[in-house]
Design a protein around this motif. Structure first.
Motif, PDB file in Angstrom:
ATOM      1  N   LEU A 202       0.811  -1.214   0.000  1.00  0.00           N
ATOM      2  CA  LEU A 202       0.000   0.000   0.000  1.00  0.00           C
ATOM      3  C   LEU A 202       0.842   1.261   0.000  1.00  0.00           C
ATOM      4  N   GLY A 203       2.168   1.095  -0.026  1.00  0.00           N
ATOM      5  CA  GLY A 203       3.054   2.251  -0.037  1.00  0.00           C
ATOM      6  C   GLY A 203       3.286   2.861   1.325  1.00  0.00           C
ATOM      7  N   LEU A 204       2.946   2.134   2.389  1.00  0.00           N
ATOM      8  CA  LEU A 204       3.157   2.640   3.741  1.00  0.00           C
ATOM      9  C   LEU A 204       4.600   2.394   4.185  1.00  0.00           C
ATOM     10  N   ALA A 205       5.070   3.217   5.110  1.00  0.00           N
ATOM     11  CA  ALA A 205       6.386   2.990   5.717  1.00  0.00           C
ATOM     12  C   ALA A 205       6.232   1.897   6.770  1.00  0.00           C
ATOM     13  N   VAL A 206       6.913   0.773   6.569  1.00  0.00           N
ATOM     14  CA  VAL A 206       6.708  -0.418   7.406  1.00  0.00           C
ATOM     15  C   VAL A 206       7.845  -0.569   8.407  1.00  0.00           C
ATOM     16  N   SER A 207       7.489  -0.900   9.644  1.00  0.00           N
ATOM     17  CA  SER A 207       8.489  -1.200  10.674  1.00  0.00           C
ATOM     18  C   SER A 207       7.934  -2.281  11.589  1.00  0.00           C
ATOM     19  N   THR A 208       8.845  -3.014  12.251  1.00  0.00           N
ATOM     20  CA  THR A 208       8.443  -4.057  13.202  1.00  0.00           C
ATOM     21  C   THR A 208       9.205  -3.833  14.513  1.00  0.00           C
ATOM     22  N   PRO A 209       8.849  -2.795  15.267  1.00  0.00           N
ATOM     23  CA  PRO A 209       9.590  -2.488  16.491  1.00  0.00           C
ATOM     24  C   PRO A 209       9.414  -3.566  17.556  1.00  0.00           C
ATOM     25  N   GLN A 210      10.485  -3.812  18.283  1.00  0.00           N
ATOM     26  CA  GLN A 210      10.466  -4.771  19.380  1.00  0.00           C
ATOM     27  C   GLN A 210      10.160  -4.032  20.672  1.00  0.00           C
ATOM     28  N   PHE A 211       9.470  -4.689  21.594  1.00  0.00           N
ATOM     29  CA  PHE A 211       9.144  -4.068  22.884  1.00  0.00           C
ATOM     30  C   PHE A 211       9.592  -4.972  24.018  1.00  0.00           C
ATOM     31  N   ASP A 212       9.771  -4.370  25.191  1.00  0.00           N
ATOM     32  CA  ASP A 212      10.232  -5.097  26.372  1.00  0.00           C
ATOM     33  C   ASP A 212       9.051  -5.657  27.160  1.00  0.00           C
ATOM     34  N   VAL A 213       9.305  -6.703  27.931  1.00  0.00           N
ATOM     35  CA  VAL A 213       8.299  -7.272  28.835  1.00  0.00           C
ATOM     36  C   VAL A 213       8.879  -7.324  30.246  1.00  0.00           C
ATOM     37  N   VAL A 214       9.505  -6.234  30.644  1.00  0.00           N
ATOM     38  CA  VAL A 214      10.151  -6.159  31.956  1.00  0.00           C
ATOM     39  C   VAL A 214       9.103  -6.319  33.054  1.00  0.00           C
ATOM     40  N   GLY A 215       9.387  -7.203  34.001  1.00  0.00           N
ATOM     41  CA  GLY A 215       8.478  -7.426  35.121  1.00  0.00           C
ATOM     42  C   GLY A 215       7.442  -8.498  34.869  1.00  0.00           C
ATOM     43  N   ALA A 216       7.446  -9.113  33.701  1.00  0.00           N
ATOM     44  CA  ALA A 216       6.468 -10.155  33.393  1.00  0.00           C
ATOM     45  C   ALA A 216       6.779 -11.426  34.172  1.00  0.00           C
ATOM     46  N   SER A 217       5.761 -12.256  34.326  1.00  0.00           N
ATOM     47  CA  SER A 217       5.939 -13.526  35.020  1.00  0.00           C
ATOM     48  C   SER A 217       6.842 -14.444  34.208  1.00  0.00           C
ATOM     49  N   ALA A 218       7.307 -15.498  34.859  1.00  0.00           N
ATOM     50  CA  ALA A 218       8.184 -16.448  34.179  1.00  0.00           C
ATOM     51  C   ALA A 218       7.484 -17.070  32.974  1.00  0.00           C
ATOM     52  N   PHE A 219       6.184 -17.365  33.121  1.00  0.00           N
ATOM     53  CA  PHE A 219       5.462 -17.954  31.997  1.00  0.00           C
ATOM     54  C   PHE A 219       5.390 -16.981  30.825  1.00  0.00           C
ATOM     55  N   VAL A 220       5.049 -15.717  31.110  1.00  0.00           N
ATOM     56  CA  VAL A 220       4.973 -14.723  30.028  1.00  0.00           C
ATOM     57  C   VAL A 220       6.342 -14.539  29.388  1.00  0.00           C
ATOM     58  N   GLN A 221       7.395 -14.558  30.207  1.00  0.00           N
ATOM     59  CA  GLN A 221       8.742 -14.460  29.650  1.00  0.00           C
ATOM     60  C   GLN A 221       9.002 -15.615  28.690  1.00  0.00           C
ATOM     61  N   SER A 222       8.470 -16.780  29.001  1.00  0.00           N
ATOM     62  CA  SER A 222       8.686 -17.938  28.135  1.00  0.00           C
ATOM     63  C   SER A 222       7.939 -17.802  26.812  1.00  0.00           C
ATOM     64  N   MET A 223       6.890 -16.961  26.796  1.00  0.00           N
ATOM     65  CA  MET A 223       6.108 -16.751  25.582  1.00  0.00           C
ATOM     66  C   MET A 223       6.642 -15.591  24.743  1.00  0.00           C
ATOM     67  N   THR A 224       7.713 -14.955  25.199  1.00  0.00           N
ATOM     68  CA  THR A 224       8.174 -13.715  24.579  1.00  0.00           C
ATOM     69  C   THR A 224       9.020 -13.901  23.322  1.00  0.00           C
ATOM     70  N   PRO A 225      10.012 -14.800  23.285  1.00  0.00           N
ATOM     71  CA  PRO A 225      10.929 -14.846  22.136  1.00  0.00           C
ATOM     72  C   PRO A 225      10.200 -14.924  20.802  1.00  0.00           C
ATOM     73  N   GLY A 226      10.533 -13.985  19.910  1.00  0.00           N
ATOM     74  CA  GLY A 226       9.944 -13.950  18.577  1.00  0.00           C
ATOM     75  C   GLY A 226       8.545 -13.390  18.518  1.00  0.00           C
ATOM     76  N   ARG A 227       7.975 -13.059  19.681  1.00  0.00           N
ATOM     77  CA  ARG A 227       6.592 -12.589  19.695  1.00  0.00           C
ATOM     78  C   ARG A 227       6.440 -11.190  20.274  1.00  0.00           C
ATOM     79  N   ASN A 228       7.535 -10.615  20.761  1.00  0.00           N
ATOM     80  CA  ASN A 228       7.467  -9.267  21.336  1.00  0.00           C
ATOM     81  C   ASN A 228       7.772  -8.214  20.276  1.00  0.00           C
ATOM     82  N   PHE A 229       6.930  -8.256  19.206  1.00  0.00           N
ATOM     83  CA  PHE A 229       7.055  -7.315  18.093  1.00  0.00           C
ATOM     84  C   PHE A 229       5.677  -6.776  17.731  1.00  0.00           C
TER      85      PHE A 229
END
Length: 561
Positions: A202-229
């Protein structure tokens, strides 16, 4: 001291005790009852207090007043239940599906104290953390059908824009996203690429910024790799302010198991695909403010993607004038096209505007609440940005919610298409998009002098151009072109005559000359009538003059003022 007084004094005679009237709460069905009916119930002098919960009104009354109200409500078939020996302040309401901070849900099954299975689960106070105590004439949510709201007159350009929403195209996008298990890393990354590619096309400027999950539980941390975008498509505007249209891309199943299917068609392939469809409609339009189209990661585990973008806005000073969030927009469980909007006080004007759009340009019924939170609009509300959630109003009875069976065959393209229209027109309004051509664009002519006329066109930069197809004094074809400005319905042009060119293919661009001819002004009287006046340069063989103009044709979607 008389005899009665003596007997009372020695306890030989009991004074009559006046029993206090016991309070009751009457649960009233106000589903599409109308503004007059609801207002009359609230203002009834026998009603001591009330709370409005969407299609239910809970009213408190004492003794004989409660008895009389009960008889009247039964006769009108509006009484759902009577709860005796209770005041409203002894009751509280909490969302039936309540998101917890770690991304998990609390589900409340079956009828509540009011006998209802509606969104707001009513219980005794003190049972649930975060429940809202009732009473004090409180509105938790309301149907717009129960308010007096003046319907706007539809504008042709907005109706044309709404018609560009393609529900079949949206469904193809949903089906593709649902083919990926967006709960696991590979599936999420693949879907991220699909959305990014759509934005890029569509001619848009595309980006895939990564975000932090600081303070998340151990389970949420386990779900983070490759998905915190997040995946973003940006359409710039004339200034640095932006409007955000979002919806989360990730999905989940219950109990959480990333190795099992998680198609997430309704939750939330529907909303992210709605963002893509909105981009397809809005990307070509020039606008004063830019538009950020964003599909979030990790909503299911605590709104991490939207919190990340909201924090980015705070840190960078990004001015967000409004945010529209689509989450679960396509399930129709009751054959009613009903939309729920959620916001907070800072977003009241936004939901008012969106409700007006829904009423004017769609077939949706609308309910508005404050405080449900639960989705990616919440982080923006927390930083003071007007934000609204758009969600179909049957989501709490969706049997495939967070299940491996949440597949596209459960969805209604009609429901989704109507909700996307609200998002598109709302974003266009917030961004101050130029929805259609200038009101005067098109072809104009003088019926008394057929065979000649003018073509007028407004440009994105605010200029307006004209081509005048006419004849010289000897009857030869004579074309004049010019550019200028439109002020208060009067367009003023400097005209030139071109010469020296040849019929294509031509390799003599330097041979074309532009000779000043004079000035032209056109005063537009209404949608179809105008007056043209011209003044040639000194020494010209042409005379100054004027002629009436009638619109011959206008571009599709051009609004008539």
């Amino acid at each position: 001291m008389n005899r009665i007084t003596l007997l009372l004094a020695f306890g030989l005679l009991s004074a009559p005790i006046l029993a206090a009237a016991m309070p009751s709460v009457l649960v009233v069905d106000i589903d599409r009852a109308g503004a007059e009916t609801v207002a009359r119930l609230k203002s009834d002098t026998r009603v001591g207090d009330w709370s409005e919960l969407g299609e239910r009104l809970l009213i408190e009354a004492d003794g004989k007043a409660a008895d009389a109200l009960q008889r009247e409500l039964v006769a009108k078939q509006r009484l759902i239940k009577r709860i005796d020996n209770h005041r409203l302040r002894q009751l509280a309401a909490v969302p039936r599906i309540h998101h917890l901070p770690d991304g998990d849900d609390e589900h409340r099954e079956g009828p509540d104290l009011t006998g209802s299975s509606s969104r707001w689960y009513v219980e005794a106070t003190g049972h649930s953390k975060g429940a809202r105590t009732l009473g004090n004439q409180q509105v938790l949510s309301y149907q717009t059908a129960n308010r007096t709201i003046a319907k706007s007159v539809p504008a042709a350009d907005m109706a044309t824009l709404a018609a560009k929403v393609d529900a079949d195209r949206w469904f193809r996008t949903v089906s593709r996203l649902a083919s990926y298990n967006r709960m696991n890393r590979d599936g999420f990354q693949a879907a991220l690429g699909v959305v990014g590619q759509a934005f890029q096309e569509l001619g848009l400027a595309v980006s895939t910024p990564q975000f932090d999950v600081v303070g998340a539980s151990a389970f949420v941390q386990s779900m983070t790799p490759g998905r915190n975008f997040n995946v973003i498509g940006f359409k710039p505007g004339q200034d640095d302010s932006v409007v955000v249209i979002g919806g989360h891309l990730d999905s989940r199943n219950t109990p959480p198991n990333a190795s099992q299917p998680s198609p997430g068609a309704e939750d939330n392939g529907s909303g992210c695909s709605g963002v893509v469809e909105a981009a397809r409609v809005l990307a070509p339009l020039p606008s004063e403010h830019g538009i950020v189209f964003i599909c979030f990661g990790m909503e299911e585990w605590g709104l991490w993607g939207s919190y990340g973008h909201a924090q980015f806005a705070l840190d960078s000073g990004l001015d967000i004038v409004g945010m529209i969030n689509m989450d679960m927009i396509a399930f129709d469980g009751d054959d009613r096209l009903d939309l729920l909007m959620d916001t907070a006080p800072v977003g009241e004007s936004l939901t008012d505007m969106l409700a007006d759009i829904a009423e004017t340009y769609t077939d949706l019924e609308v309910e508005i609440s404050q405080g449900l939170g639960r989705s990616d609009h919440a982080p923006y509300l927390e930083i003071g940005v007007p934000a609204a959630l758009l969600i179909e109003n049957d989501f709490e009875i969706y049997g495939s919610y967070h299940q491996t069976t949440d597949t596209p065959d459960k969805l209604s393209p009609v429901m989704a298409g109507e909700i996307i229209k609200v998002a598109v027109l709302g974003a266009a309004t917030l961004a101050k998009a130029r929805v259609a051509g200038n009101a005067w664009d098109g072809y104009w002519y003088d019926p008394g002098q057929s065979g000649q006329g003018l073509h007028i066109q407004a440009l994105d930069n605010g200029d307006i151009v004209v081509a005048w197809y006419t004849y010289d004094n000897d009857g030869n074809l004579y074309w004049l072109v010019g550019s200028g400005a439109l002020v208060d319905d009067v367009a003023s042009f400097q005209l030139t005559r071109t010469s020296g060119g040849t019929f294509p293919p031509s390799e003599q661009p330097d041979g074309v000359t532009h000779t000043p001819w004079g000035t032209l002004s056109i005063r537009f009287d209404n949608c179809d009538h105008a007056l043209a006046e011209w003044s040639p340069v000194e020494g010209s063989v042409f005379n100054a003059g004027s002629m009436p103009l009638l619109r011959l044709a206008r571009p599709q979607g051009t609004a008539c003022p």
